[in-house]
Each structure stands twice: as C-alpha cells, then as structure tokens.
Design a protein around this motif. Structure first.
Motif, PDB file in Angstrom:
ATOM      1  N   GLU A   4      10.512 -21.369 -19.922  1.00  0.00           N
ATOM      2  CA  GLU A   4      10.598 -20.183 -18.869  1.00  0.00           C
ATOM      3  C   GLU A   4      11.939 -19.324 -19.133  1.00  0.00           C
ATOM      4  OE1 GLU A   4       9.549 -20.834 -14.867  1.00  0.00           O
ATOM      5  OE2 GLU A   4       7.786 -22.211 -15.528  1.00  0.00           O
ATOM      6  N   GLU A   5      12.937 -20.354 -19.204  1.00  0.00           N
ATOM      7  CA  GLU A   5      14.263 -19.698 -19.557  1.00  0.00           C
ATOM      8  C   GLU A   5      14.243 -18.909 -20.487  1.00  0.00           C
ATOM      9  OE1 GLU A   5      17.541 -22.192 -18.773  1.00  0.00           O
ATOM     10  OE2 GLU A   5      16.450 -23.443 -17.156  1.00  0.00           O
ATOM     11  N   GLN A   6      13.839 -19.446 -21.934  1.00  0.00           N
ATOM     12  CA  GLN A   6      13.636 -19.053 -23.082  1.00  0.00           C
ATOM     13  C   GLN A   6      12.758 -17.758 -22.923  1.00  0.00           C
ATOM     14  OE1 GLN A   6      12.067 -21.948 -25.609  1.00  0.00           O
ATOM     15  NE2 GLN A   6      14.011 -22.952 -26.041  1.00  0.00           N
ATOM     16  N   ARG A   7      11.636 -17.538 -22.336  1.00  0.00           N
ATOM     17  CA  ARG A   7      10.963 -16.516 -22.306  1.00  0.00           C
ATOM     18  C   ARG A   7      11.805 -15.334 -21.681  1.00  0.00           C
ATOM     19  NH1 ARG A   7       6.772 -19.247 -20.276  1.00  0.00           N
ATOM     20  NH2 ARG A   7       5.823 -20.522 -21.965  1.00  0.00           N
ATOM     21  N   ARG A   8      12.449 -15.760 -20.361  1.00  0.00           N
ATOM     22  CA  ARG A   8      13.110 -14.770 -19.678  1.00  0.00           C
ATOM     23  C   ARG A   8      14.446 -14.199 -20.550  1.00  0.00           C
ATOM     24  NH1 ARG A   8      14.626 -17.546 -15.436  1.00  0.00           N
ATOM     25  NH2 ARG A   8      16.901 -17.832 -16.125  1.00  0.00           N
ATOM     26  N   PHE A   9      14.910 -15.095 -21.331  1.00  0.00           N
ATOM     27  CA  PHE A   9      16.118 -14.661 -21.978  1.00  0.00           C
ATOM     28  C   PHE A   9      15.555 -13.679 -23.056  1.00  0.00           C
ATOM     29  CE2 PHE A   9      18.426 -14.843 -25.814  1.00  0.00           C
ATOM     30  CZ  PHE A   9      19.776 -14.576 -25.680  1.00  0.00           C
ATOM     31  N   ALA A  10      14.641 -13.892 -23.798  1.00  0.00           N
ATOM     32  CA  ALA A  10      13.909 -13.196 -24.966  1.00  0.00           C
ATOM     33  C   ALA A  10      13.632 -11.823 -24.314  1.00  0.00           C
ATOM     34  CB  ALA A  10      12.643 -13.810 -25.565  1.00  0.00           C
ATOM     35  N   LYS A  11      12.990 -11.939 -23.199  1.00  0.00           N
ATOM     36  CA  LYS A  11      12.460 -10.400 -22.653  1.00  0.00           C
ATOM     37  C   LYS A  11      13.646  -9.635 -22.167  1.00  0.00           C
ATOM     38  CE  LYS A  11      10.045  -9.020 -18.307  1.00  0.00           C
ATOM     39  NZ  LYS A  11       9.298  -9.216 -17.100  1.00  0.00           N
ATOM     40  N   ASP A  12      14.597 -10.258 -21.375  1.00  0.00           N
ATOM     41  CA  ASP A  12      15.861  -9.598 -21.053  1.00  0.00           C
ATOM     42  C   ASP A  12      16.593  -8.890 -22.604  1.00  0.00           C
ATOM     43  OD1 ASP A  12      15.224 -10.243 -18.462  1.00  0.00           O
ATOM     44  OD2 ASP A  12      16.969 -11.677 -18.267  1.00  0.00           O
ATOM     45  N   TYR A  13      16.551  -9.747 -23.471  1.00  0.00           N
ATOM     46  CA  TYR A  13      17.325  -9.428 -24.668  1.00  0.00           C
ATOM     47  C   TYR A  13      16.591  -8.292 -25.238  1.00  0.00           C
ATOM     48  CZ  TYR A  13      19.509  -9.641 -29.085  1.00  0.00           C
ATOM     49  OH  TYR A  13      20.216  -9.455 -30.193  1.00  0.00           O
ATOM     50  N   LEU A  14      15.337  -8.150 -25.403  1.00  0.00           N
ATOM     51  CA  LEU A  14      14.339  -7.153 -25.739  1.00  0.00           C
ATOM     52  C   LEU A  14      14.582  -5.897 -25.088  1.00  0.00           C
ATOM     53  CD1 LEU A  14      12.546  -6.171 -28.204  1.00  0.00           C
ATOM     54  CD2 LEU A  14      10.703  -7.212 -26.817  1.00  0.00           C
ATOM     55  N   LYS A  15      14.618  -6.087 -23.831  1.00  0.00           N
ATOM     56  CA  LYS A  15      14.727  -4.906 -22.767  1.00  0.00           C
ATOM     57  C   LYS A  15      16.111  -4.103 -23.308  1.00  0.00           C
ATOM     58  CE  LYS A  15      13.448  -5.033 -18.463  1.00  0.00           C
ATOM     59  NZ  LYS A  15      13.012  -5.576 -17.082  1.00  0.00           N
ATOM     60  N   ALA A  16      17.146  -5.109 -23.362  1.00  0.00           N
ATOM     61  CA  ALA A  16      18.563  -4.617 -23.548  1.00  0.00           C
ATOM     62  C   ALA A  16      18.556  -4.087 -24.868  1.00  0.00           C
ATOM     63  CB  ALA A  16      19.444  -5.873 -23.563  1.00  0.00           C
ATOM     64  N   LEU A  17      17.689  -4.363 -25.942  1.00  0.00           N
ATOM     65  CA  LEU A  17      17.957  -3.732 -27.198  1.00  0.00           C
ATOM     66  C   LEU A  17      17.001  -2.367 -27.087  1.00  0.00           C
ATOM     67  CD1 LEU A  17      17.360  -7.011 -29.449  1.00  0.00           C
ATOM     68  CD2 LEU A  17      19.170  -5.437 -29.577  1.00  0.00           C
ATOM     69  N   LEU A  18      16.050  -2.500 -26.451  1.00  0.00           N
ATOM     70  CA  LEU A  18      15.262  -1.101 -26.185  1.00  0.00           C
ATOM     71  C   LEU A  18      15.913  -0.119 -25.356  1.00  0.00           C
ATOM     72  CD1 LEU A  18      11.756  -2.604 -25.110  1.00  0.00           C
ATOM     73  CD2 LEU A  18      12.332  -1.156 -27.046  1.00  0.00           C
ATOM     74  N   LYS A  19      17.076  -0.477 -24.556  1.00  0.00           N
ATOM     75  CA  LYS A  19      17.889   0.420 -23.881  1.00  0.00           C
ATOM     76  C   LYS A  19      18.774   0.938 -24.852  1.00  0.00           C
ATOM     77  CE  LYS A  19      20.884   1.073 -19.964  1.00  0.00           C
ATOM     78  NZ  LYS A  19      21.261   0.372 -18.669  1.00  0.00           N
ATOM     79  N   GLU A  20      19.536  -0.081 -25.622  1.00  0.00           N
ATOM     80  CA  GLU A  20      20.468   0.380 -26.930  1.00  0.00           C
ATOM     81  C   GLU A  20      19.798   1.071 -27.743  1.00  0.00           C
ATOM     82  OE1 GLU A  20      23.213  -1.831 -29.880  1.00  0.00           O
ATOM     83  OE2 GLU A  20      22.299  -3.158 -28.322  1.00  0.00           O
ATOM     84  N   PHE A  21      18.663   1.003 -28.435  1.00  0.00           N
ATOM     85  CA  PHE A  21      17.992   2.054 -29.425  1.00  0.00           C
ATOM     86  C   PHE A  21      17.130   2.890 -28.545  1.00  0.00           C
ATOM     87  CE2 PHE A  21      19.429  -1.991 -31.658  1.00  0.00           C
ATOM     88  CZ  PHE A  21      19.945  -1.306 -32.802  1.00  0.00           C
ATOM     89  N   LYS A  22      17.339   3.283 -27.358  1.00  0.00           N
ATOM     90  CA  LYS A  22      16.598   4.592 -26.743  1.00  0.00           C
ATOM     91  C   LYS A  22      15.196   4.501 -26.524  1.00  0.00           C
ATOM     92  CE  LYS A  22      20.527   7.525 -27.535  1.00  0.00           C
ATOM     93  NZ  LYS A  22      21.523   6.663 -27.823  1.00  0.00           N
ATOM     94  N   GLY A  23      14.648   3.253 -26.328  1.00  0.00           N
ATOM     95  CA  GLY A  23      13.270   3.005 -26.339  1.00  0.00           C
ATOM     96  C   GLY A  23      12.367   2.825 -27.760  1.00  0.00           C
ATOM     97  N   ASP A  24      13.071   2.896 -28.860  1.00  0.00           N
ATOM     98  CA  ASP A  24      12.595   2.831 -30.249  1.00  0.00           C
ATOM     99  C   ASP A  24      12.134   1.122 -30.307  1.00  0.00           C
ATOM    100  OD1 ASP A  24      12.257   2.624 -33.085  1.00  0.00           O
ATOM    101  OD2 ASP A  24      12.796   4.540 -32.948  1.00  0.00           O
ATOM    102  N   LEU A  25      10.873   0.982 -30.492  1.00  0.00           N
ATOM    103  CA  LEU A  25      10.373  -0.335 -30.380  1.00  0.00           C
ATOM    104  C   LEU A  25      10.652  -0.923 -31.780  1.00  0.00           C
ATOM    105  CD1 LEU A  25       9.016  -2.594 -28.993  1.00  0.00           C
ATOM    106  CD2 LEU A  25       6.681  -1.718 -29.741  1.00  0.00           C
ATOM    107  N   GLY A  26      10.239  -0.234 -32.815  1.00  0.00           N
ATOM    108  CA  GLY A  26      10.697  -0.856 -34.153  1.00  0.00           C
ATOM    109  C   GLY A  26      12.157  -1.098 -34.223  1.00  0.00           C
ATOM    110  N   LYS A  27      13.142  -0.301 -33.782  1.00  0.00           N
ATOM    111  CA  LYS A  27      14.364  -0.488 -34.131  1.00  0.00           C
ATOM    112  C   LYS A  27      14.913  -1.910 -33.182  1.00  0.00           C
ATOM    113  CE  LYS A  27      15.785   4.276 -35.273  1.00  0.00           C
ATOM    114  NZ  LYS A  27      16.324   5.321 -34.540  1.00  0.00           N
ATOM    115  N   ALA A  28      14.234  -1.885 -31.954  1.00  0.00           N
ATOM    116  CA  ALA A  28      14.505  -3.200 -31.105  1.00  0.00           C
ATOM    117  C   ALA A  28      14.018  -4.216 -31.623  1.00  0.00           C
ATOM    118  CB  ALA A  28      14.147  -2.700 -29.538  1.00  0.00           C
TER     119      ALA A  28
END
Length: 85
Positions: A4-28
């Motif tokens: 559960e912790e790994q999933r939460r970390f992965a989800k939070d990290y991907l959300k942060a990357l989506l924010k960093e790359f302005k919502g661009d899923l491919g770049k994230a």
C-alpha cells in the motif's frame, strides 16, 4: 502494509511528475521511468534519443492504452540518423 505504501508513493510521484510536466502524461511516464532530468535533457536536445528501457516502458504504456502512439511521437520524435557512407 508495504504494498500500500509503495502504491501510494508511486501515485504521489506520478502526480508530482504530471504537475512538473504540466499534465503531459507521456512526459510524466517517461520521467517516472527514466527520471525528470533525462526527459528535460532530451526535450532540449533533439539529437538525443530515449534510453531503450524508457522507450520499452512507453511502448508498454501504449499497449495498455495509457498513452497514444501519436503522443509518444510528438514528445520524443526519432532523432535524425547519420547518413551511411
């Protein structure tokens, strides 16, 4: 539970990357696999190509319909090849 912790970390990290790359899923997704620095470097220098591992990762994302082929090619066009002599 650790899973559960790994999933939460992965989800939070991907959300942060989506924010960093302005919502661009491919770049994230590419950044999730290869690191945001690698993605930024490739975007600045179109003579560079994605590492094989990251290209394979994006291909798998394409297979499960997380991203479209057009999105991948727009993000990371194939660099020009040097002519053979």
């Amino acid at each position: 539970a650790p899973e559960e912790e790994q999933r939460r970390f992965a989800k939070d990290y991907l959300k942060a990357l989506l924010k960093e790359f302005k919502g661009d899923l491919g770049k994230a997704l590419a950044a999730y696999n290869g690191g945001p620095g690698m993605v930024k470097k490739i975007l600045k220098d179109d003579s560079l190509a994605l590492p094989k591992e990251t290209a394979d990762y994006l291909r798998k994302a394409l297979e499960i319909n997380l991203i479209t082929q057009d999105e991948i090619f727009k993000l990371f066009p194939t660099p020009p090849r040097k002519p053979k002599r």
